[in-house]
Design a protein around this motif. Structure first.
Motif, mmCIF file in Angstrom:
data_model
loop_
_atom_site.group_PDB
_atom_site.id
_atom_site.type_symbol
_atom_site.label_atom_id
_atom_site.label_comp_id
_atom_site.label_asym_id
_atom_site.label_seq_id
_atom_site.Cartn_x
_atom_site.Cartn_y
_atom_site.Cartn_z
ATOM 1 N N ALA A 13 0.839 -0.979 0.086
ATOM 2 C CA ALA A 13 0.140 0.120 -0.102
ATOM 3 C C ALA A 13 1.039 1.139 -0.161
ATOM 4 C CB ALA A 13 -1.009 0.071 1.203
ATOM 5 N N ASP A 14 2.062 1.244 0.748
ATOM 6 C CA ASP A 14 2.917 2.368 0.759
ATOM 7 C C ASP A 14 3.631 2.550 -0.711
ATOM 8 O OD1 ASP A 14 2.829 3.480 3.583
ATOM 9 O OD2 ASP A 14 3.537 1.306 4.097
ATOM 10 N N THR A 15 3.775 1.328 -1.221
ATOM 11 C CA THR A 15 4.466 1.398 -2.682
ATOM 12 C C THR A 15 3.418 2.196 -3.554
ATOM 13 O OG1 THR A 15 5.835 -0.440 -2.319
ATOM 14 C CG2 THR A 15 5.485 0.054 -4.501
ATOM 15 N N GLU A 16 2.320 1.670 -3.650
ATOM 16 C CA GLU A 16 0.997 2.456 -4.476
ATOM 17 C C GLU A 16 0.915 3.857 -4.114
ATOM 18 O OE1 GLU A 16 -0.068 0.938 -7.002
ATOM 19 O OE2 GLU A 16 1.123 -0.838 -6.522
ATOM 20 N N ARG A 17 1.007 4.261 -2.864
ATOM 21 C CA ARG A 17 1.171 5.627 -2.560
ATOM 22 C C ARG A 17 2.097 6.331 -2.961
ATOM 23 N NH1 ARG A 17 3.867 7.851 1.706
ATOM 24 N NH2 ARG A 17 4.292 6.024 2.929
ATOM 25 N N LEU A 18 3.357 5.984 -2.835
ATOM 26 C CA LEU A 18 4.440 6.541 -3.504
ATOM 27 C C LEU A 18 4.579 6.579 -5.039
ATOM 28 C CD1 LEU A 18 7.245 5.061 -1.293
ATOM 29 C CD2 LEU A 18 6.395 7.188 -1.038
ATOM 30 N N MET A 19 3.964 5.440 -5.543
ATOM 31 C CA MET A 19 3.969 5.638 -7.232
ATOM 32 C C MET A 19 2.956 6.891 -7.613
ATOM 33 S SD MET A 19 5.846 3.539 -8.843
ATOM 34 C CE MET A 19 5.066 3.402 -10.235
ATOM 35 N N ALA A 20 1.879 6.980 -6.818
ATOM 36 C CA ALA A 20 1.028 8.185 -6.986
ATOM 37 C C ALA A 20 1.363 9.406 -6.456
ATOM 38 C CB ALA A 20 -0.278 7.702 -6.342
ATOM 39 N N GLU A 21 2.491 9.787 -5.930
ATOM 40 C CA GLU A 21 2.917 10.788 -5.555
ATOM 41 C C GLU A 21 4.058 11.684 -6.636
ATOM 42 O OE1 GLU A 21 3.727 13.854 -4.167
ATOM 43 O OE2 GLU A 21 2.931 12.659 -2.413
ATOM 44 N N PRO A 22 3.104 12.611 -7.003
ATOM 45 C CA PRO A 22 3.792 13.247 -8.307
ATOM 46 C C PRO A 22 5.191 14.402 -7.885
ATOM 47 C CG PRO A 22 1.935 14.686 -7.518
ATOM 48 C CD PRO A 22 2.071 13.250 -6.877
ATOM 49 N N ARG A 23 5.416 14.108 -6.818
ATOM 50 C CA ARG A 23 6.428 15.347 -6.193
ATOM 51 C C ARG A 23 7.825 14.484 -6.353
ATOM 52 N NH1 ARG A 23 5.149 17.045 -0.840
ATOM 53 N NH2 ARG A 23 4.233 15.201 -0.345
ATOM 54 N N ILE A 24 7.932 13.254 -6.353
ATOM 55 C CA ILE A 24 8.916 12.324 -6.183
ATOM 56 C C ILE A 24 9.363 11.798 -7.512
ATOM 57 C CG2 ILE A 24 8.774 12.033 -3.553
ATOM 58 C CD1 ILE A 24 8.181 9.062 -4.445
ATOM 59 N N VAL A 25 10.220 11.001 -7.794
ATOM 60 C CA VAL A 25 10.456 10.048 -8.786
ATOM 61 C C VAL A 25 10.037 8.916 -8.681
ATOM 62 C CG1 VAL A 25 12.183 8.669 -10.157
ATOM 63 C CG2 VAL A 25 12.703 11.069 -9.215
ATOM 64 N N ARG A 26 8.739 8.713 -9.788
ATOM 65 C CA ARG A 26 7.828 7.332 -9.590
ATOM 66 C C ARG A 26 8.509 6.464 -10.249
ATOM 67 N NH1 ARG A 26 2.289 10.495 -10.478
ATOM 68 N NH2 ARG A 26 3.533 11.622 -11.830
ATOM 69 N N ASN A 27 9.110 5.593 -9.959
ATOM 70 C CA ASN A 27 9.927 4.488 -10.291
ATOM 71 C C ASN A 27 9.821 3.396 -9.380
ATOM 72 O OD1 ASN A 27 12.373 2.737 -10.725
ATOM 73 N ND2 ASN A 27 12.745 4.012 -12.544
ATOM 74 N N ARG A 28 8.995 2.359 -9.812
ATOM 75 C CA ARG A 28 8.776 1.344 -8.689
ATOM 76 C C ARG A 28 9.945 0.453 -8.420
ATOM 77 N NH1 ARG A 28 4.026 -1.172 -7.166
ATOM 78 N NH2 ARG A 28 2.966 0.017 -8.916
ATOM 79 N N ARG A 29 10.810 0.364 -9.373
ATOM 80 C CA ARG A 29 12.135 -0.537 -8.993
ATOM 81 C C ARG A 29 13.103 0.328 -8.053
ATOM 82 N NH1 ARG A 29 16.829 -1.037 -12.006
ATOM 83 N NH2 ARG A 29 15.911 0.355 -13.618
ATOM 84 N N LYS A 30 12.915 1.619 -8.070
ATOM 85 C CA LYS A 30 13.779 2.443 -7.130
ATOM 86 C C LYS A 30 13.147 2.509 -5.627
ATOM 87 C CE LYS A 30 16.061 4.968 -10.793
ATOM 88 N NZ LYS A 30 16.339 6.548 -11.408
ATOM 89 N N ILE A 31 11.763 2.486 -5.757
ATOM 90 C CA ILE A 31 10.928 2.569 -4.487
ATOM 91 C C ILE A 31 11.279 1.439 -3.942
ATOM 92 C CG2 ILE A 31 8.676 2.665 -3.698
ATOM 93 C CD1 ILE A 31 8.000 4.845 -5.863
ATOM 94 N N ASP A 32 10.982 0.468 -4.588
ATOM 95 C CA ASP A 32 11.119 -1.125 -4.025
ATOM 96 C C ASP A 32 12.751 -1.017 -3.262
ATOM 97 O OD1 ASP A 32 8.613 -1.800 -4.492
ATOM 98 O OD2 ASP A 32 9.359 -3.153 -6.367
#
Length: 199
Positions: free
Chosen positions: A84-103
């Protein structure tokens, strides 16, 4: 290639730090300076990983948002992030939305927590400090990797860190003063105090 650039203020700087005011402020106050504590080291490691393929200026401009959404880079908090946090971050336009980097950021927080049993992230990173720092006179002499950054990358991957390639780890080593890559002649060279004879 380019040597130090003299700014309108008459001060010599590394070329990348002589233009945009955000870059200039970072160059003059932070780049190459040691930071204090686990969260500060994890922040630099995380941001360098997010920077891969992008300009550092992009990351600097987004840093306040990164700090906010990653809980000040508190490893315990980020280690508890779930899908759920990953999805929240992927929807956050103020950061770099890259799932691999978030993971990778979450994995690295978990690895940081685990690393405390072996002395912690700070000591681990600094154990790869070379015997001597480079002394580049122009941008052509600046390295992008080193034997130490390659070894650090391998060691971090072995204990569960992700997105920590040799180039990214060399950038981290530059950012926190493990090496001093301010050009010879730049007013910031030797300012970290880590390399007293790095002038």
């Amino acid at each position: 290639m380019a040597g130090p650039v003299i700014g309108d203020d008459g001060v010599a700087r590394c070329p990348w730090g002589a233009g945009d005011p955000v870059n200039l402020a970072y160059h003059d106050t932070e780049w190459g300076m040691p930071v204090d504590g686990e969260a500060a080291h994890l922040e630099r490691l995380t941001l360098e990983a997010f920077q891969s393929g992008l300009s550092w200026l992009t990351i600097l401009n987004k840093r306040p948002a990164f700090r906010e959404v990653f809980a000040g880079f508190d490893a315990d908090v980020v280690a508890g992030f779930d899908e759920a946090d990953t999805e929240r971050l992927m929807a956050e336009p103020r950061i770099v939305r890259n799932r691999r980097k978030i993971d990778a950021a979450v994995a690295n927080a978990r690895a940081t927590v685990a690393l405390r049993e072996q002395g912690g992230l700070v000591d681990f990173l600094w154990s790869f400090r070379p015997d001597e720092t480079p002394a580049p006179r122009d941008t052509a002499e600046m390295a992008t990797t080193s034997a130490e950054s390659i070894a650090l990358s391998r060691a971090l991957k072995k204990i569960g860190f992700a997105h920590v390639g040799p180039t990214t780890m060399y950038a981290l080593m530059e950012a926190i003063g493990i090496v001093d890559d301010h050009l010879v002649g730049c007013h910031r060279r030797g300012s970290s105090g880590v390399w007293a004879s790095a002038q």
